[in-house]
Scaffold this motif. Sequence first.
Motif, PDB file in Angstrom:
ATOM      1  N   ALA A  83     110.321 -42.820 190.848  1.00 33.74           N
ATOM      2  CA  ALA A  83     109.341 -43.149 189.222  1.00 33.74           C
ATOM      3  C   ALA A  83     107.729 -42.740 190.173  1.00 33.74           C
ATOM      4  CB  ALA A  83     109.758 -43.702 188.243  1.00 33.74           C
ATOM      5  N   GLN A  84     107.723 -43.679 190.930  1.00 33.88           N
ATOM      6  CA  GLN A  84     106.378 -42.796 192.057  1.00 33.88           C
ATOM      7  C   GLN A  84     106.094 -41.718 192.172  1.00 33.88           C
ATOM      8  OE1 GLN A  84     105.129 -46.518 194.275  1.00 33.88           O
ATOM      9  NE2 GLN A  84     104.585 -44.862 196.091  1.00 33.88           N
ATOM     10  N   ILE A  85     107.553 -41.088 193.575  1.00 33.85           N
ATOM     11  CA  ILE A  85     107.060 -40.180 194.240  1.00 33.85           C
ATOM     12  C   ILE A  85     107.425 -39.429 193.267  1.00 33.85           C
ATOM     13  CG2 ILE A  85     109.183 -39.994 194.983  1.00 33.85           C
ATOM     14  CD1 ILE A  85     106.530 -38.907 196.648  1.00 33.85           C
ATOM     15  N   LEU A  86     108.173 -39.035 191.644  1.00 37.12           N
ATOM     16  CA  LEU A  86     108.344 -38.142 191.321  1.00 37.12           C
ATOM     17  C   LEU A  86     106.756 -38.340 190.117  1.00 37.12           C
ATOM     18  CD1 LEU A  86     112.273 -38.607 189.983  1.00 37.12           C
ATOM     19  CD2 LEU A  86     110.447 -36.819 191.087  1.00 37.12           C
ATOM     20  N   GLY A  87     105.890 -38.983 189.875  1.00 33.14           N
ATOM     21  CA  GLY A  87     104.681 -39.306 189.552  1.00 33.14           C
ATOM     22  C   GLY A  87     104.242 -38.628 190.137  1.00 33.14           C
ATOM     23  N   VAL A  88     104.154 -38.683 192.044  1.00 34.84           N
ATOM     24  CA  VAL A  88     102.759 -37.999 192.706  1.00 34.84           C
ATOM     25  C   VAL A  88     104.046 -36.177 192.409  1.00 34.84           C
ATOM     26  CG1 VAL A  88     102.476 -37.361 195.040  1.00 34.84           C
ATOM     27  CG2 VAL A  88     102.795 -39.952 194.196  1.00 34.84           C
ATOM     28  N   VAL A  89     104.204 -36.158 192.676  1.00 37.97           N
ATOM     29  CA  VAL A  89     105.119 -34.559 192.726  1.00 37.97           C
ATOM     30  C   VAL A  89     104.848 -33.879 190.970  1.00 37.97           C
ATOM     31  CG1 VAL A  89     106.944 -33.133 192.466  1.00 37.97           C
ATOM     32  CG2 VAL A  89     107.191 -34.913 194.317  1.00 37.97           C
ATOM     33  N   ALA A  90     104.766 -34.513 190.272  1.00 36.33           N
ATOM     34  CA  ALA A  90     104.420 -33.932 188.339  1.00 36.33           C
ATOM     35  C   ALA A  90     103.486 -34.285 188.828  1.00 36.33           C
ATOM     36  CB  ALA A  90     104.526 -35.353 187.976  1.00 36.33           C
ATOM     37  N   GLY A  91     101.947 -35.402 189.363  1.00 35.51           N
ATOM     38  CA  GLY A  91     101.091 -34.956 189.642  1.00 35.51           C
ATOM     39  C   GLY A  91     100.492 -33.820 190.349  1.00 35.51           C
ATOM     40  N   THR A  92     100.362 -33.607 191.522  1.00 32.21           N
ATOM     41  CA  THR A  92     100.568 -32.859 191.848  1.00 32.21           C
ATOM     42  C   THR A  92     100.803 -31.411 191.272  1.00 32.21           C
ATOM     43  OG1 THR A  92     101.180 -34.201 194.775  1.00 32.21           O
ATOM     44  CG2 THR A  92     100.951 -31.846 194.185  1.00 32.21           C
ATOM     45  N   GLY A  93     101.680 -31.638 190.922  1.00 37.26           N
ATOM     46  CA  GLY A  93     102.355 -29.857 190.053  1.00 37.26           C
ATOM     47  C   GLY A  93     101.286 -29.752 189.142  1.00 37.26           C
ATOM     48  N   LEU A  94     101.088 -30.164 188.315  1.00 36.87           N
ATOM     49  CA  LEU A  94      99.815 -31.019 187.556  1.00 36.87           C
ATOM     50  C   LEU A  94      98.724 -29.949 187.262  1.00 36.87           C
ATOM     51  CD1 LEU A  94     101.474 -33.734 185.115  1.00 36.87           C
ATOM     52  CD2 LEU A  94     101.603 -30.689 184.371  1.00 36.87           C
ATOM     53  N   ALA A  95      98.445 -30.855 188.720  1.00 41.00           N
ATOM     54  CA  ALA A  95      97.337 -30.392 188.979  1.00 41.00           C
ATOM     55  C   ALA A  95      96.428 -29.079 189.601  1.00 41.00           C
ATOM     56  CB  ALA A  95      96.705 -31.270 190.684  1.00 41.00           C
ATOM     57  N   THR A  96      97.832 -28.474 190.445  1.00 44.03           N
ATOM     58  CA  THR A  96      97.896 -27.009 191.103  1.00 44.03           C
ATOM     59  C   THR A  96      98.593 -26.150 189.653  1.00 44.03           C
ATOM     60  OG1 THR A  96      99.121 -28.194 192.929  1.00 44.03           O
ATOM     61  CG2 THR A  96      98.988 -26.290 193.397  1.00 44.03           C
ATOM     62  N   VAL A  97      98.750 -25.747 189.454  1.00 44.71           N
ATOM     63  CA  VAL A  97      99.379 -25.175 188.193  1.00 44.71           C
ATOM     64  C   VAL A  97      98.054 -25.015 186.936  1.00 44.71           C
ATOM     65  CG1 VAL A  97     101.416 -24.734 189.285  1.00 44.71           C
ATOM     66  CG2 VAL A  97     101.268 -25.737 187.605  1.00 44.71           C
ATOM     67  N   ALA A  98      98.264 -26.264 186.582  1.00 46.87           N
ATOM     68  CA  ALA A  98      96.861 -26.676 185.762  1.00 46.87           C
ATOM     69  C   ALA A  98      95.919 -24.786 184.673  1.00 46.87           C
ATOM     70  CB  ALA A  98      96.901 -27.470 184.912  1.00 46.87           C
ATOM     71  N   GLY A  99      95.319 -24.947 186.035  1.00 47.21           N
ATOM     72  CA  GLY A  99      94.809 -23.336 185.882  1.00 47.21           C
ATOM     73  C   GLY A  99      93.304 -23.737 186.062  1.00 47.21           C
ATOM     74  N   GLY A 100      92.503 -25.298 187.195  1.00 46.84           N
ATOM     75  CA  GLY A 100      91.561 -25.323 187.296  1.00 46.84           C
ATOM     76  C   GLY A 100      91.684 -26.716 187.251  1.00 46.84           C
ATOM     77  N   VAL A 101      89.795 -27.240 187.641  1.00 47.50           N
ATOM     78  CA  VAL A 101      90.365 -28.843 187.083  1.00 47.50           C
ATOM     79  C   VAL A 101      90.152 -29.710 187.026  1.00 47.50           C
ATOM     80  CG1 VAL A 101      88.461 -30.383 188.152  1.00 47.50           C
ATOM     81  CG2 VAL A 101      88.637 -28.964 190.025  1.00 47.50           C
ATOM     82  N   VAL A 102      89.414 -28.223 185.574  1.00 48.48           N
ATOM     83  CA  VAL A 102      89.496 -29.500 183.670  1.00 48.48           C
ATOM     84  C   VAL A 102      90.988 -29.546 183.543  1.00 48.48           C
ATOM     85  CG1 VAL A 102      88.312 -29.070 181.013  1.00 48.48           C
ATOM     86  CG2 VAL A 102      86.873 -29.415 184.109  1.00 48.48           C
TER      87      VAL A 102
END
Length: 438
Positions: free
Chosen positions: A162-181
């Motif tokens: 779950a920890q590494i999936l959280g890292v992947v999900a966090g990285t993915g959300l930060a990448t595809v969300a559309g900006g820092v905010v």
Amino acid sequence: MSRPAAPEALTEPTERAGRGWTAALALANGAIWVGWYGPLQILLALQAAELAPPGTAKESVLAWVTGAGAVVSMVANPLFGALSDRTAARFGRRTPWILAGVLGGAGALVLLAGAGTVAGMALGWCLVQLTLNAAFAAITAAVPDRVPHGQRGAVGGWLGAAQILGVVAGTGLATVAGGVVAGYLACAGFTVLGILPYVLRYRDPALPAGRRPALRLGRVRKVPSFARASQAGLCGHALGALLAGFRISPRRHPDLAWAWLTRFLINLGNALALLYLLYYLRDVLHRPDPDGGVLVLTAVNAVTLLGTVVVAGFWSDRIGRRQPFVLWAGVLMTVATGLLAGWQTWPGALCAAALLGVGFGVFTSVDFALMTQVLPAAADRGKDLGVINIANALPQVAAPVLAAPIVQHLGGYRVLYGVAAAIGLLGALLVRRIRGVA
């Protein structure tokens, strides 16, 4: 006259944890890592580059912000662990802190999204670390509360997955969300949603109010003298006793001390390898899309980690041994970090990510099980695991202090990754000093 039985919360568990409980706790754990690693992998680096004052290197800004947050983490984890040890709530010792910590962490991520200065960015990240560490301390302590020794490798494996999936999900959300905010807001929302199945469905063993254990303080001699002490002297003595209560004596508990040092050094090597990954791809490998490159490497790392983390935990439980797994996991991670130093190409980075995933997968599950088996007392699991978790947070402070001058003045990324490999190897070898766990 027979002594009353200890409450369930203060006894060693004997019944195996159910799959539903394990899955819900793992999801909550992964959600917290989304809140941490979306910022750490992508968002803080981008924000540092935007907010760095003229003439100030973005690496220095990132190092200062992450270092300040890690200091807060080191204090928060054992403190909230100790508070959860003494919580006599109807929903148990740990669940109230999981809920409060995650809600506070989501609010702090929203605050961080609106930061317009380096100082505001540092304040927001410190608040994220403070609150999410409250939740993480409670989640960690729930395992020895509810899981018997022979199942802890397997449960540790699921938490590691779950920890590494959280890292992947966090990285993915930060990448595809559309900006820092948008990235911060997405991580905040996911973090809250991820803990709901656990806090809504499961209750920890409740601690009766009359059986609440006292927070162990340092030894205080001549208590009557307190009454004659000045107010300043009293506060100083009490503060010293409180701090002593969070110290675990290496002389009395040598296995715990060696296990702590092993975890610290291996995590420090890993932190040095990952801290400037975005800048490594941009400035050394000259990747046209470094953000996407970080996401690809994180995904490769996740696939190989997921292939080992649960299997290693089950295997370790089955044969009843922990040390060989930790030793060879550390050696493999050393080889992977060495590749970043000696093979500075995109294929080299991909191979390093894969090997790091295999090694860290084994280390994550088995080292966690090892740590729970060297805890001094059941009544202080949260506090003691909080002290142990400093070995996760302290590398976040030490890594920027070491990495920034190495990259800027002492040889660049090749030297940085060579130092990281040497530190990780030393940590792997020191696990052999533990005597009480095979």
